[in-house]
Design a protein around this motif. Sequence first.
Motif, PDB file in Angstrom:
ATOM      1  N   ASN A  93      33.171  67.451 -18.787  1.00  9.15           N
ATOM      2  CA  ASN A  93      32.482  66.463 -18.990  1.00  9.15           C
ATOM      3  C   ASN A  93      32.635  65.805 -20.493  1.00  9.15           C
ATOM      4  O   ASN A  93      32.052  65.041 -20.957  1.00  9.15           O
ATOM      5  CB  ASN A  93      31.074  66.247 -18.407  1.00  9.15           C
ATOM      6  CG  ASN A  93      30.869  66.357 -17.113  1.00  9.15           C
ATOM      7  OD1 ASN A  93      31.370  65.498 -16.360  1.00  9.15           O
ATOM      8  ND2 ASN A  93      30.430  67.297 -16.407  1.00  9.15           N
ATOM      9  N   GLY A  94      33.619  66.730 -21.145  1.00  3.60           N
ATOM     10  CA  GLY A  94      33.950  66.273 -22.494  1.00  3.60           C
ATOM     11  C   GLY A  94      33.067  67.077 -23.574  1.00  3.60           C
ATOM     12  O   GLY A  94      33.001  66.362 -24.532  1.00  3.60           O
ATOM     13  N   GLY A  95      32.422  68.011 -23.196  1.00  5.09           N
ATOM     14  CA  GLY A  95      31.398  68.429 -23.832  1.00  5.09           C
ATOM     15  C   GLY A  95      32.062  69.624 -24.704  1.00  5.09           C
ATOM     16  O   GLY A  95      32.921  70.298 -24.443  1.00  5.09           O
ATOM     17  N   VAL A  96      31.362  69.944 -25.885  1.00  2.41           N
ATOM     18  CA  VAL A  96      31.767  71.137 -26.768  1.00  2.41           C
ATOM     19  C   VAL A  96      30.555  71.852 -27.255  1.00  2.41           C
ATOM     20  O   VAL A  96      29.573  71.530 -27.275  1.00  2.41           O
ATOM     21  CB  VAL A  96      32.497  70.441 -28.002  1.00  2.41           C
ATOM     22  CG1 VAL A  96      33.765  69.919 -27.661  1.00  2.41           C
ATOM     23  CG2 VAL A  96      31.493  69.794 -29.051  1.00  2.41           C
ATOM     24  N   ILE A  97      30.950  73.072 -27.612  1.00  2.00           N
ATOM     25  CA  ILE A  97      30.065  74.032 -28.381  1.00  2.00           C
ATOM     26  C   ILE A  97      30.190  73.760 -29.897  1.00  2.00           C
ATOM     27  O   ILE A  97      31.193  74.382 -30.374  1.00  2.00           O
ATOM     28  CB  ILE A  97      30.124  75.500 -28.091  1.00  2.00           C
ATOM     29  CG1 ILE A  97      30.136  75.880 -26.547  1.00  2.00           C
ATOM     30  CG2 ILE A  97      29.413  76.384 -28.656  1.00  2.00           C
ATOM     31  CD1 ILE A  97      28.683  75.644 -25.940  1.00  2.00           C
ATOM     32  N   ASP A  98      29.213  73.358 -30.675  1.00  2.00           N
ATOM     33  CA  ASP A  98      29.183  72.952 -31.871  1.00  2.00           C
ATOM     34  C   ASP A  98      29.275  74.406 -32.734  1.00  2.00           C
ATOM     35  O   ASP A  98      29.829  74.589 -33.793  1.00  2.00           O
ATOM     36  CB  ASP A  98      28.244  72.104 -32.266  1.00  2.00           C
ATOM     37  CG  ASP A  98      28.697  70.683 -32.390  1.00  2.00           C
ATOM     38  OD1 ASP A  98      30.078  70.324 -32.224  1.00  2.00           O
ATOM     39  OD2 ASP A  98      27.981  69.813 -31.982  1.00  2.00           O
ATOM     40  N   VAL A  99      28.319  75.100 -32.210  1.00  2.00           N
ATOM     41  CA  VAL A  99      28.005  76.446 -32.801  1.00  2.00           C
ATOM     42  C   VAL A  99      27.779  77.574 -31.988  1.00  2.00           C
ATOM     43  O   VAL A  99      26.915  77.338 -31.058  1.00  2.00           O
ATOM     44  CB  VAL A  99      26.525  76.367 -33.696  1.00  2.00           C
ATOM     45  CG1 VAL A  99      26.393  77.750 -34.616  1.00  2.00           C
ATOM     46  CG2 VAL A  99      26.902  75.400 -34.826  1.00  2.00           C
ATOM     47  N   LEU A 100      28.311  78.683 -32.128  1.00  2.00           N
ATOM     48  CA  LEU A 100      28.166  79.949 -31.197  1.00  2.00           C
ATOM     49  C   LEU A 100      27.331  80.819 -32.101  1.00  2.00           C
ATOM     50  O   LEU A 100      27.937  81.259 -33.226  1.00  2.00           O
ATOM     51  CB  LEU A 100      29.373  80.474 -30.563  1.00  2.00           C
ATOM     52  CG  LEU A 100      29.063  82.015 -30.312  1.00  2.00           C
ATOM     53  CD1 LEU A 100      28.376  82.053 -29.093  1.00  2.00           C
ATOM     54  CD2 LEU A 100      30.631  82.522 -29.791  1.00  2.00           C
ATOM     55  N   VAL A 101      25.897  81.101 -31.913  1.00  2.00           N
ATOM     56  CA  VAL A 101      25.323  82.133 -32.572  1.00  2.00           C
ATOM     57  C   VAL A 101      25.233  83.583 -31.815  1.00  2.00           C
ATOM     58  O   VAL A 101      24.798  83.467 -30.906  1.00  2.00           O
ATOM     59  CB  VAL A 101      23.871  81.439 -33.029  1.00  2.00           C
ATOM     60  CG1 VAL A 101      23.099  82.356 -33.790  1.00  2.00           C
ATOM     61  CG2 VAL A 101      23.969  80.319 -33.515  1.00  2.00           C
ATOM     62  N   VAL A 102      25.528  84.623 -32.574  1.00  2.52           N
ATOM     63  CA  VAL A 102      25.445  86.013 -31.982  1.00  2.52           C
ATOM     64  C   VAL A 102      24.367  86.563 -33.113  1.00  2.52           C
ATOM     65  O   VAL A 102      24.555  86.772 -34.234  1.00  2.52           O
ATOM     66  CB  VAL A 102      26.889  86.690 -32.095  1.00  2.52           C
ATOM     67  CG1 VAL A 102      26.448  88.092 -31.686  1.00  2.52           C
ATOM     68  CG2 VAL A 102      27.911  85.912 -31.130  1.00  2.52           C
ATOM     69  N   THR A 103      23.211  86.692 -32.703  1.00  8.23           N
ATOM     70  CA  THR A 103      22.091  87.260 -33.270  1.00  8.23           C
ATOM     71  C   THR A 103      22.299  88.733 -33.661  1.00  8.23           C
ATOM     72  O   THR A 103      22.152  89.365 -34.741  1.00  8.23           O
ATOM     73  CB  THR A 103      20.875  87.157 -32.435  1.00  8.23           C
ATOM     74  OG1 THR A 103      20.814  87.952 -31.067  1.00  8.23           O
ATOM     75  CG2 THR A 103      20.549  85.649 -32.330  1.00  8.23           C
ATOM     76  N   HIS A 104      22.703  89.488 -32.604  1.00  9.22           N
ATOM     77  CA  HIS A 104      22.852  91.162 -33.037  1.00  9.22           C
ATOM     78  C   HIS A 104      23.810  91.756 -31.824  1.00  9.22           C
ATOM     79  O   HIS A 104      24.180  91.050 -30.912  1.00  9.22           O
ATOM     80  CB  HIS A 104      21.639  91.710 -33.213  1.00  9.22           C
ATOM     81  CG  HIS A 104      20.724  91.845 -31.939  1.00  9.22           C
ATOM     82  ND1 HIS A 104      19.959  90.591 -31.630  1.00  9.22           N
ATOM     83  CD2 HIS A 104      20.385  92.877 -31.199  1.00  9.22           C
ATOM     84  CE1 HIS A 104      19.444  91.042 -30.357  1.00  9.22           C
ATOM     85  NE2 HIS A 104      19.369  92.257 -30.435  1.00  9.22           N
ATOM     86  N   ILE A 105      23.977  93.020 -31.934  1.00 11.17           N
ATOM     87  CA  ILE A 105      25.306  93.628 -31.223  1.00 11.17           C
ATOM     88  C   ILE A 105      24.489  94.431 -29.969  1.00 11.17           C
ATOM     89  O   ILE A 105      25.378  95.046 -29.199  1.00 11.17           O
ATOM     90  CB  ILE A 105      26.102  94.353 -31.657  1.00 11.17           C
ATOM     91  CG1 ILE A 105      25.646  95.457 -32.703  1.00 11.17           C
ATOM     92  CG2 ILE A 105      26.741  93.374 -32.859  1.00 11.17           C
ATOM     93  CD1 ILE A 105      26.677  96.542 -32.878  1.00 11.17           C
ATOM     94  N   ASP A 106      23.483  94.390 -29.644  1.00 12.03           N
ATOM     95  CA  ASP A 106      22.834  94.823 -28.413  1.00 12.03           C
ATOM     96  C   ASP A 106      23.578  94.347 -26.973  1.00 12.03           C
ATOM     97  O   ASP A 106      23.893  93.145 -27.147  1.00 12.03           O
ATOM     98  CB  ASP A 106      21.481  94.742 -28.130  1.00 12.03           C
ATOM     99  CG  ASP A 106      20.535  95.569 -29.173  1.00 12.03           C
ATOM    100  OD1 ASP A 106      21.144  96.471 -29.840  1.00 12.03           O
ATOM    101  OD2 ASP A 106      19.315  95.464 -28.882  1.00 12.03           O
ATOM    102  N   ARG A 107      23.918  95.023 -26.146  1.00 12.77           N
ATOM    103  CA  ARG A 107      24.745  94.854 -25.020  1.00 12.77           C
ATOM    104  C   ARG A 107      23.960  93.641 -24.403  1.00 12.77           C
ATOM    105  O   ARG A 107      24.921  92.845 -23.641  1.00 12.77           O
ATOM    106  CB  ARG A 107      25.063  95.938 -24.244  1.00 12.77           C
ATOM    107  CG  ARG A 107      24.055  96.610 -23.263  1.00 12.77           C
ATOM    108  CD  ARG A 107      24.076  97.511 -22.469  1.00 12.77           C
ATOM    109  NE  ARG A 107      23.300  98.045 -21.575  1.00 12.77           N
ATOM    110  CZ  ARG A 107      22.318  98.911 -21.689  1.00 12.77           C
ATOM    111  NH1 ARG A 107      22.233  99.372 -22.831  1.00 12.77           N
ATOM    112  NH2 ARG A 107      21.519  99.132 -20.887  1.00 12.77           N
ATOM    113  N   ASP A 108      22.698  93.447 -24.229  1.00 10.75           N
ATOM    114  CA  ASP A 108      22.437  92.378 -23.547  1.00 10.75           C
ATOM    115  C   ASP A 108      22.249  91.072 -24.166  1.00 10.75           C
ATOM    116  O   ASP A 108      21.766  90.062 -23.733  1.00 10.75           O
ATOM    117  CB  ASP A 108      20.973  92.735 -23.077  1.00 10.75           C
ATOM    118  CG  ASP A 108      19.913  93.320 -24.240  1.00 10.75           C
ATOM    119  OD1 ASP A 108      20.708  93.233 -25.200  1.00 10.75           O
ATOM    120  OD2 ASP A 108      18.564  93.483 -23.868  1.00 10.75           O
TER     121      ASP A 108
END
Length: 224
Positions: free
Chosen positions: A48-63
Amino acid sequence: MNIYMFPSLNGDCILVEYVASRYILIDGGYVDTYKAFLLPKLVEIADNGGVIDVLVVTHIDRDHISGIIRMLEEDKLPISIKEIWYNGYKHVQSSVHVSEEDEIFVHKDICKETRSVNSIPISAKQGCTLSTLINRKGLLWNRPANGNTMKGLSSYLLGDATIHILSPNSNDISNVEAFWKKKLIKAGLLSKAHSNEYWDDAFEFSLSQEKPGFRDVKVHIKSV
């Protein structure tokens, strides 16, 4: 504003539509979270033409990170991602030059051979963690901080929205750096605390081993 919170047990996978067809993705839950819930939604949004402007990864715990790693392992991303905010080890230490020989040694010694759930094996040299995948995809990395550490307290404009970063602060960053130095010293890879031998992949993989590995545990997640 629309907020989608996908099942990820004790983890997080949050998708925020802050204006029409513009999204912020915060963490990715487990691999099952990605496959069953996040991926279909991202495909729908992209169609539908949408995008992810920002992908935020808070920390590396597997969940929090497993679903993101699975997404970045795709040959083609399911949706356009403009940039990623994530502090790898290079964001908590001074810039250094590391020889290819030293890098391969640390990958083999710490990362070993890793395999994500239901995906093609990724060798240590190819990269076993998020930092290498970010580079391989050519994503803009911590752009608001000019590629440096994202930390609080700071605020950034994102179109008509303002994002406020609350943490980590400078003390948090220093504590993580000190932790990693101790890990390398204990492993016999450093002869002193201020060696220049630092590596993103080994750092992330080592931190992940403080808890059960985030790449080698199969978790089944269903909606409730």
